[in-house]
Design a protein around this motif. Structure first.
Motif, PDB file in Angstrom:
ATOM      1  N   LYS A 122       0.827  -1.206   0.000  1.00  0.00           N
ATOM      2  CA  LYS A 122       0.000   0.000   0.000  1.00  0.00           C
ATOM      3  C   LYS A 122       0.868   1.266   0.000  1.00  0.00           C
ATOM      4  O   LYS A 122       0.578   2.231  -0.712  1.00  0.00           O
ATOM      5  CB  LYS A 122      -0.949  -0.017   1.200  1.00  0.00           C
ATOM      6  N   GLU A 123       1.950   1.240   0.778  1.00  0.00           N
ATOM      7  CA  GLU A 123       2.842   2.407   0.818  1.00  0.00           C
ATOM      8  C   GLU A 123       3.561   2.598  -0.507  1.00  0.00           C
ATOM      9  O   GLU A 123       3.654   3.721  -1.024  1.00  0.00           O
ATOM     10  CB  GLU A 123       3.861   2.225   1.946  1.00  0.00           C
ATOM     11  N   TYR A 124       4.058   1.525  -1.086  1.00  0.00           N
ATOM     12  CA  TYR A 124       4.758   1.631  -2.364  1.00  0.00           C
ATOM     13  C   TYR A 124       3.781   2.054  -3.459  1.00  0.00           C
ATOM     14  O   TYR A 124       4.125   2.866  -4.328  1.00  0.00           O
ATOM     15  CB  TYR A 124       5.415   0.306  -2.726  1.00  0.00           C
ATOM     16  N   GLY A 125       2.577   1.531  -3.403  1.00  0.00           N
ATOM     17  CA  GLY A 125       1.578   1.931  -4.383  1.00  0.00           C
ATOM     18  C   GLY A 125       1.293   3.420  -4.325  1.00  0.00           C
ATOM     19  O   GLY A 125       1.188   4.088  -5.368  1.00  0.00           O
ATOM     20  N   LYS A 126       1.182   3.940  -3.123  1.00  0.00           N
ATOM     21  CA  LYS A 126       0.932   5.379  -2.981  1.00  0.00           C
ATOM     22  C   LYS A 126       2.063   6.203  -3.579  1.00  0.00           C
ATOM     23  O   LYS A 126       1.833   7.267  -4.171  1.00  0.00           O
ATOM     24  CB  LYS A 126       0.746   5.739  -1.503  1.00  0.00           C
ATOM     25  N   SER A 127       3.287   5.716  -3.446  1.00  0.00           N
ATOM     26  CA  SER A 127       4.425   6.445  -4.010  1.00  0.00           C
ATOM     27  C   SER A 127       4.367   6.483  -5.530  1.00  0.00           C
ATOM     28  O   SER A 127       5.005   7.334  -6.160  1.00  0.00           O
ATOM     29  CB  SER A 127       5.748   5.796  -3.564  1.00  0.00           C
ATOM     30  N   LYS A 128       3.590   5.570  -6.113  1.00  0.00           N
ATOM     31  CA  LYS A 128       3.424   5.513  -7.571  1.00  0.00           C
ATOM     32  C   LYS A 128       2.080   6.100  -7.996  1.00  0.00           C
ATOM     33  O   LYS A 128       1.669   5.980  -9.151  1.00  0.00           O
ATOM     34  CB  LYS A 128       3.509   4.057  -8.052  1.00  0.00           C
ATOM     35  N   GLY A 129       1.366   6.708  -7.039  1.00  0.00           N
ATOM     36  CA  GLY A 129       0.066   7.291  -7.347  1.00  0.00           C
ATOM     37  C   GLY A 129      -1.037   6.267  -7.493  1.00  0.00           C
ATOM     38  O   GLY A 129      -2.045   6.522  -8.158  1.00  0.00           O
ATOM     39  N   MET A 130      -0.875   5.096  -6.860  1.00  0.00           N
ATOM     40  CA  MET A 130      -1.850   4.011  -6.985  1.00  0.00           C
ATOM     41  C   MET A 130      -2.436   3.655  -5.619  1.00  0.00           C
ATOM     42  O   MET A 130      -1.767   3.771  -4.594  1.00  0.00           O
ATOM     43  CB  MET A 130      -1.191   2.761  -7.586  1.00  0.00           C
TER      44      MET A 130
END
Length: 733
Positions: free
Chosen positions: A218-226
């Motif tokens: 979830k954190e990595y996704g947010k860093s990619k705008g996802m």
């Protein structure tokens, strides 16, 4: 799903068509995620099952027979209009680069799950079942999860967080023991307490692994705008306990990082024998009903999304008739939970459409899936995209629940001091005597008793600590409060098993209870020595039966006292209702009628329904005026008389998915898609008999087809060969 020496099979594929006009959507304009299937292969015309979602399995490049990268495999499904998700195992997988040191230069085969004899449990070549260490979690994050998100996938499934109960002897596990407990590892076979502590640690390790991997996603996704969604495909608590596997199960439903589950229930899990009336045998429908129920009740109070899975075949090689019979049983069982309407319609379409299995039970001849079965399967699967939620209740007396706990998995292996629970009989002893009498008993998870919705409509709670223990005392306060407000509690158990004395909260930190039930009884105003009897507490009642529930099923006619106790309590205040015994379950969901008639019941009469129905378990989808369902059988019907707009042309049943529908004053047209080498059947509702029928391929070539008209139902039957590219149908009148 086979384990260890069992190579597991997985969720189930979805086709869907039967869309009513009010629900029609152009699939590619409005992507949905109602149905899904999982595959490790690229798109192929023979496995183009037309579900909403293709869950692509494994990031390994050149996986299996596909000479493609992971990204290329994903793209083949996207090119055909599928939403793509991702799945991989968290307890095993194609992680040879981790175990052989390719990833970090260190050899990690010592992180496999190991038995007392020193044997590593394998899921495949160089694929051990894993002790999920922090280093392995780091590997999953960096090597798997990042790559999946980088390719634009926003839904990740980490399946089967499993630790075998017979494992717990590896060096990796010993290190985790010392870090978790702060003292030296203890062999689990030496005492009940050691077994309990070992399994509690196994539970914790996969709880930690799932939470850390999903939080990272979830954190990595947010860093990619996802916004990445995270799901856990898992067997039911019923099955894991019976197969002697430990998994976090219900505790994950409260984690912010977990968005939902896939209930991995299918013939392979549900045909596990259990005891009833002194006889151990397969009871596939009843077991599946309890398995799906335990998954639904696990997530309902926490609002997590739940996909139900079924499988037209199973891991073990059998014959096609066996597969068909048991598929119908599990399929009917899942549909009897109308609050769940998302489905993984099949796992591994390649093995279903391209696998060779026995033509009969007494023959070694093998063949591809018969056309009659693939057609029936596709009709069934295509109903799932249309399957509505419903507030209807399955027929029978409502409000009887059986308490479950994740610790059911802690006592299953090995045995200690004479404690024995053959085939999970202490659980089935609380459920099967009611289910076999037509009472739709539900399950209640002690991990969820703090949620108000857990108690909704519950009248009687049956519980026992003979085969499980409460991992905290918090649940007892909620149970006692429910009884005080008018609930009826039936406690069954001698409380003499070896696990009653393990070092836990009820006998530490100032508590001196001999059994955890004593704490619960005191909270409800009872006094020692807590003997058998009926007691009042507030507006409710407590009944103590000093019998372990397994005793209700291990011997013939041994459940009468238990059943009569439930019947009496149901008929008395504060419930004051008649407990209905019967031999069937039925449910209406929109236009669909689901029926199952149980055997091993005094009533051996068939269930008879009259009206105007399409038989969805018959590959010829005939129109019936009457359906008789015998004991041990299930039925799945489309009720033509329930159609609210009968003058509107519409497909009622089909073995293909319907797209691009167009209706004019005198015509109805659409495109039907389904896998190559399969046969489509359709029943189409029309205002009057068609005077011309045009069926063509996308290139304009005519398609050979059969058709007939049923005046009584105003339906046109069509039959022709399927195409993944689409078959255009136009009916004029």
């Amino acid at each position: 799903m086979q384990k260890t020496v069992l190579i597991y099979a997985i969720p189930f594929l979805l086709l869907l068509a039967c869309t009513k006009p009010s629900q029609r959507e152009h699939i590619q304009e409005t992507p949905k995620e109602k149905t899904a299937f999982q595959t490790s292969n690229p798109w192929k015309p023979v496995t183009d099952v037309r579900a909403d979602v293709a869950i692509v399995y494994s990031v390994k490049d050149h996986h299996g027979k596909a000479d493609m990268t992971f990204e290329e495999r994903v793209q083949t499904w996207r090119d055909k209009g599928y939403t793509t998700h991702f799945m991989t195992g968290i307890a095993w997988g194609e992680y040879q680069d981790y175990f052989t040191g390719e990833w970090d230069g260190e050899w990690h085969l010592d992180e496999g799950q190991v038995t007392e004899k020193g044997d590593t449990l394998w899921h495949g070549h160089m694929v051990p079942y894993i002790v999920p260490t922090q280093n392995f979690i780091k590997y999953l994050k960096e090597k798997v999860i990042k790559r999946v998100i980088d390719v634009g996938i926003d839904a990740i499934y980490l399946e089967e967080p499993e630790f075998w109960a017979k494992a717990g002897y590896s060096e990796a596990f010993k290190r985790e023991w010392e870090a978790y407990y702060g003292f030296d590892w203890r062999p689990q076979h030496e005492s009940a307490e050691n077994t309990y502590l070992a399994n509690k640690l196994k539970y914790h390790l996969y709880y930690r692994a799932v939470e850390e991997c999903f939080s990272f996603a979830k954190e990595y996704g947010k860093s990619k705008g996802m916004e990445v969604r995270c799901y856990v495909p898992t067997h039911s608590l019923v099955n894991y306990s019976q197969w002697m596997i430990v998994s976090p199960e219900a505790s994950l439903a409260s984690l912010p990082s977990v968005d939902g589950y896939i209930a991995q229930v299918w013939t392979g899990t549900s045909r596990e024998p259990n005891y009833y009336n002194g006889l151990a045998k397969e009871r596939v429908f009843e077991t599946a009903f309890l398995e799906y129920g335990s998954m639904e009740s696990m997530t309902a109070p926490t609002d997590r999304k739940m996909y139900f899975l079924t499988d037209p075949i199973e891991d073990w090689p059998r014959d096609w008739a066996d597969y068909k019979k048991n598929y119908q049983a599990t399929f009917a069982a899942q549909l009897l939970y109308p609050m769940v309407a998302n489905y993984e319609v099949m796992p591994w379409p390649d093995r279903i459409y391209e696998g060779l299995y026995r033509t009969s039970a007494d023959s070694e001849e093998k063949a591809l899936i018969p056309r009659f079965y693939s057609t029936q399967m596709q009709v069934m699967v295509n109903t799932l995209n249309d399957m509505p939620h419903s507030d209807n209740k399955v027929s029978g007396s409502q409000g009887i629940g059986v308490l479950m706990s994740n610790s059911l998995m802690f006592q299953c292996f090995p045995t200690h001091q004479g404690y024995d629970d053959p085939q999970l009989s202490n659980f089935y002893g609380q459920t099967m005597p009611l289910l076999k009498r037509g009472v739709p008993v539900k399950t209640v998870h002690i991990e969820n008793v703090s949620f108000k919705r857990t108690w909704k409509d519950l009248k009687i709670l049956v519980m026992s600590y003979s085969n499980m223990k409460p991992m905290s005392e918090d649940g007892h306060g909620h149970i006692a409060e429910w009884v005080k407000k008018g609930g009826v509690l039936v406690y069954c158990g001698r409380d003499k098993d070896a696990f009653q004395g393990v070092r836990e909260w009820w006998n530490t930190d100032g508590n001196t209870f001999n059994a955890p039930s004593e704490d619960l009884f005191l909270k409800m105003g009872l006094k020692a020595p807590f003997e058998a009897g009926e007691f009042s507490f507030g507006k409710g009642k407590v009944v103590i039966m000093r019998t372990d529930p397994k005793e209700f099923v291990l011997e013939e006619n041994s459940d009468l006292e238990f059943v009569n106790t439930i019947k009496t309590l149901y008929g008395a205040a504060p419930i004051s209702e008649k407990l209905i015994f019967k031999n069937h379950f039925s449910l209406s969901r929109g236009a669909y009628e689901i029926i199952s008639v149980v055997d091993e019941n005094e009533d051996t009469s068939p269930y008879i329904v009259k009206g105007k129905f399409i038989d969805l378990f018959d590959p010829e989808i005939p129109v019936l005026k009457e359906k008789r369902v015998k004991p041990g059988e299930q039925s799945f019907l489309y009720n033509i008389e329930s159609v609210t707009n009968p003058q509107e042309p519409q497909v009622l049943a089909t073995a293909a998915r319907v797209y691009d529908e167009e209706v004019t004053k005198n015509s109805y047209s659409f495109v039907a898609k389904s896998p190559l080498n399969t046969t489509n059947v359709m029943r189409v509702l029309l205002p009057e008999k068609a005077n011309s029928i045009e069926i063509t391929r996308v290139n304009g070539d005519a398609v050979m087809a059969e058709n007939s008209w049923d005046e009584s139902s105003k339906t046109c039957f069509l039959g022709f060969e399927n195409s993944p590219e689409g078959v255009h149908v136009k009916l004029n009148w």
